[in-house]
Design an enzyme around this catalytic site. Structure first.
Site: not given
Ligand code: ASP
Length: 322
Positions: A190, A218-221, A241-242, A244
């Site tokens: 990300t 699916r949708v993350g943060d 990032t991480g 989500g």
């Molecule tokens: N945070 C992102 C998500 O969950 C993934 C990532 O940062 O690697 O979509």
């Protein structure tokens, strides 16, 4: 603002956090990443140095990483279980707290530009899927065939994830294996940027393909204001990032900003505290944070995070490992 009163300028970027170690990243790959991070910093810096706004600097920096196949954003993003590339992005202006985001888009070349168009040219904050794409067409953003985003290594990564019945975050090592290059999935993450312009205005943005093998829309943060992205001139600009889901559950970006504004914590303390909350519920990752004086932090609780910063002297600093 007279030049003498001008605010210091700074740009901070990340390209994802995870199990990124010297053993897991081959030298040539390391150099390739560093080069794109430097190009991203240079693009954002040229906006800021010319007196441009922090929003435009964030867009310029992120577009470089979206256009690079190395990162999990725009071209080179990860595949969903259905073999699609579904992109999420968000942006926020710290001077007005206006924000825009898109989720699950498949044809917009630069999702960060679409997020900005939602912010600047609509009365909404978040648009998803085909509606966001119709909006992007109306706003004359560049539309591409979904195959533009495809890269062979992401396709292979999906096949591996499907065969192991796993949902892969970028930078995850294969289960039970040491973090060598052979056991790692390609590590490209990300992307995000936070900027401070000469007028003292903060902005933040984040763009991603999400998780390999994700299902059910699916949708993350990353496209969620307050989770993956937040900016408020009264406190800080943040991009995350991480994992989500855990960043959503801890409202990670807003949480960090609130600790600075309301608890008067330092930006490093606030970021670390948020990452501890993320870790306490089983997540990990990183945050970039910048305040209106130009202080910045690049914090992560993984072994590495692609990251970099540049200020008024124009000298880019790029780091990958812990
Ligand atoms: N945070 C992102 C998500 O969950 C993934 C990532 O940062 O690697 O979509």
């Amino acid at each position: 603002m007279a030049e003498a009163d001008a605010s210091p300028i700074r740009l901070v970027i990340h390209g994802g956090a995870g199990t990124i170690t010297r053993a897991s990243l081959k030298k040539e790959r390391e150099q390739a990443y560093a080069q794109v991070l430097e190009q991203s910093l240079a693009a954002g810096y040229s906006v800021l140095a010319a007196g441009g706004g922090s929003i435009d600097a964030v867009i310029a920096a992120i577009v470089v990483m979206e256009d690079s196949p190395l990162f999990n954003a725009g071209k080179g993003a990860v595949f969903s279980n259905a073999g699609r590339i579904e992109l999420d992005a968000s942006i926020m202006d710290g001077s007005t707290r206006q924000a825009g985001s898109v989720a699950g888009v498949t044809t917009i070349r630069n999702p960060i530009r679409a997020a900005h168009a939602v912010m600047a040219q609509s009365e909404h904050v978040m648009l998803i899927g085909s509606g966001a794409e119709t909006f992007a067409v109306e706003k004359s953003l560049e539309i591409v065939d979904p195959s533009y985003f495809h890269t062979p290594f992401r396709w292979n990564q999906l096949q591996k994830a499907i065969s192991q019945h796993r949902l892969l975050r970028d930078h995850d090592a294969l289960p039970g294996k040491p973090d060598t290059a052979e056991n790692m999935d390609e590590k490209h993450g990300t992307v995000g940027a936070v900027a401070l312009d000469r007028h003292g205005n903060l902005a933040a943005g984040t763009s991603t393909g999400g998780l390999t093998n994700k299902r059910f829309g699916r949708v993350g943060d990353s496209p969620i204001i307050g989770a993956g992205t937040y900016a408020d001139n009264r406190s800080v600009a943040v991009s995350a990032t991480g994992s989500g889901e855990m960043f959503i559950r801890t409202c990670a970006a807003f949480n960090t900003a609130a600790q600075v504004r309301l608890l008067h914590r330092s930006i490093t303390e606030a970021a670390d505290n948020t990452l501890e909350e993320v870790a306490a519920i089983g997540g990990d990752g990183g945050l970039i944070v910048l305040d209106a004086k130009g202080n910045h932090a690049m914090r992560f609780n993984t072994s590495g995070m692609f990251r970099g910063t540049i200020d008024g002297d124009g000298i880019a600093q790029v780091k990958i490992f812990g």
